[in-house]
Design a protein around this motif. Sequence first.
Motif, mmCIF file in Angstrom:
data_model
loop_
_atom_site.group_PDB
_atom_site.id
_atom_site.type_symbol
_atom_site.label_atom_id
_atom_site.label_comp_id
_atom_site.label_asym_id
_atom_site.label_seq_id
_atom_site.Cartn_x
_atom_site.Cartn_y
_atom_site.Cartn_z
ATOM 1 N N SER A 1 0.806 -1.225 0.000
ATOM 2 C CA SER A 1 0.000 0.000 0.000
ATOM 3 C C SER A 1 0.840 1.276 0.000
ATOM 4 O O SER A 1 0.502 2.238 -0.700
ATOM 5 N N ILE A 2 1.909 1.342 0.765
ATOM 6 C CA ILE A 2 2.730 2.557 0.807
ATOM 7 C C ILE A 2 3.498 2.727 -0.496
ATOM 8 O O ILE A 2 3.529 3.819 -1.080
ATOM 9 N N VAL A 3 4.111 1.657 -0.975
ATOM 10 C CA VAL A 3 4.908 1.725 -2.197
ATOM 11 C C VAL A 3 4.035 2.104 -3.390
ATOM 12 O O VAL A 3 4.450 2.905 -4.244
ATOM 13 N N GLU A 4 2.833 1.546 -3.468
ATOM 14 C CA GLU A 4 1.953 1.826 -4.602
ATOM 15 C C GLU A 4 1.397 3.248 -4.573
ATOM 16 O O GLU A 4 0.891 3.728 -5.587
ATOM 17 N N ASN A 5 1.470 3.905 -3.431
ATOM 18 C CA ASN A 5 0.990 5.289 -3.321
ATOM 19 C C ASN A 5 2.141 6.255 -3.067
ATOM 20 O O ASN A 5 1.964 7.287 -2.411
ATOM 21 N N LYS A 6 3.316 5.934 -3.610
ATOM 22 C CA LYS A 6 4.496 6.753 -3.332
ATOM 23 C C LYS A 6 4.342 8.187 -3.841
ATOM 24 O O LYS A 6 4.931 9.112 -3.267
ATOM 25 N N ALA A 7 3.550 8.400 -4.892
ATOM 26 C CA ALA A 7 3.363 9.764 -5.398
ATOM 27 C C ALA A 7 2.715 10.649 -4.335
ATOM 28 O O ALA A 7 3.102 11.812 -4.146
ATOM 29 N N LEU A 8 1.729 10.104 -3.632
ATOM 30 C CA LEU A 8 1.073 10.869 -2.569
ATOM 31 C C LEU A 8 1.970 11.006 -1.355
ATOM 32 O O LEU A 8 2.041 12.075 -0.738
ATOM 33 N N VAL A 9 2.657 9.922 -1.006
ATOM 34 C CA VAL A 9 3.511 9.934 0.182
ATOM 35 C C VAL A 9 4.622 10.979 0.045
ATOM 36 O O VAL A 9 4.974 11.665 1.004
ATOM 37 N N CYS A 10 5.170 11.124 -1.151
ATOM 38 C CA CYS A 10 6.308 12.029 -1.363
ATOM 39 C C CYS A 10 5.893 13.488 -1.526
ATOM 40 O O CYS A 10 6.718 14.390 -1.342
ATOM 41 N N LYS A 11 4.635 13.755 -1.870
ATOM 42 C CA LYS A 11 4.240 15.117 -2.213
ATOM 43 C C LYS A 11 3.480 15.841 -1.107
ATOM 44 O O LYS A 11 3.612 17.050 -0.944
ATOM 45 N N ILE A 12 2.643 15.128 -0.371
ATOM 46 C CA ILE A 12 1.814 15.790 0.632
ATOM 47 C C ILE A 12 1.877 15.018 1.936
ATOM 48 O O ILE A 12 2.257 13.847 1.971
ATOM 49 N N TYR A 13 1.485 15.706 3.009
ATOM 50 C CA TYR A 13 1.401 15.020 4.294
ATOM 51 C C TYR A 13 -0.046 14.605 4.559
ATOM 52 O O TYR A 13 -0.971 15.396 4.420
ATOM 53 N N LEU A 14 -0.201 13.358 4.936
ATOM 54 C CA LEU A 14 -1.442 12.830 5.450
ATOM 55 C C LEU A 14 -1.068 11.612 6.269
ATOM 56 O O LEU A 14 0.015 11.038 6.091
#
Length: 291
Positions: free
Chosen positions: A103-116
């Motif tokens: 789940s984290i790896v597949e959403n790396k675009a969100l993880v790297c760009k914004i905080y949630l």
Amino acid sequence: MTTTLDKSAFDTPGRGRGLLDVFKYRYLLRLLISKGSSLRYRNSVLGWLWSYVRPTVQFLIYFLVIGQILGLHSRIESYPIYMFSGLVVVNLFNESIGATTRSIVENKALVCKIYLPRELFPISAVIGSFIHFLPQLAVLLIVCVLFGWLPTFTSVGLMLGGLLLVLLFVLGVGLLFSAINVRFRDAQNFIEIIRTIATWSSPIMYTWVMVHDHLTHHLWIFNAFMSNPITVAVEMFHQGMWAPVVPASKRLGWPPDFGWIVLAAVVIIVLVTLIGQLVFRRFERTFAQDL
């Protein structure tokens, strides 16, 4: 003139409360679940039908090999219901743990760009897997009704209790491995081993009685085997779905000291969840760099 700024309404970036933040960011959780569901079978010809095809093929293979060729069909009454009611539980765990780990790896675009709250990703993966598990559950219910099963408070309660155990257990394990997988991608391969073990270490193609008879002089091993939350959930499904459709004389009954076994499974779930959350919070500090 000095102006005092009230900072009480602001949050420190990157500081959260772990799983508790999920309640605060419910809207984002719904968006992640919707995103995962829409992308799951995108550009697929069969689409949602894959949720029926894969477990059906798996069931037929196990039934033909284990039930017919190895002869368990004649030793266990209504063997198709017995096997299928346990198989759906293991399928839910296997599907959820795989999706949660990625789940984290597949959403790396969100993880790297914004905080949630990063916990939103594994939680949305668990809920998404449960949604795609529902077709299997629907098929099981239809087949059980054809065999004469009628829902009761006890049977429905056992089924819901089993599902709750699986989802809570996979959430704890998923928090742990989704965090580790960001830094060490070997975690995905290790999860494949866990999925294989989960399939064969739960009594879905054999009975707990067979295990008990082979471990008569080593009951501590049997109790450890039964304390697996997945095994407990499988037995709850067996008692709720399979037992009501077979004669009383053919039922297996509950394993010895099953109440203590359930308590042990709950303790395991709590410990795994706490460890998973602690490891997740430690590793999430470097998610953006590792990705």
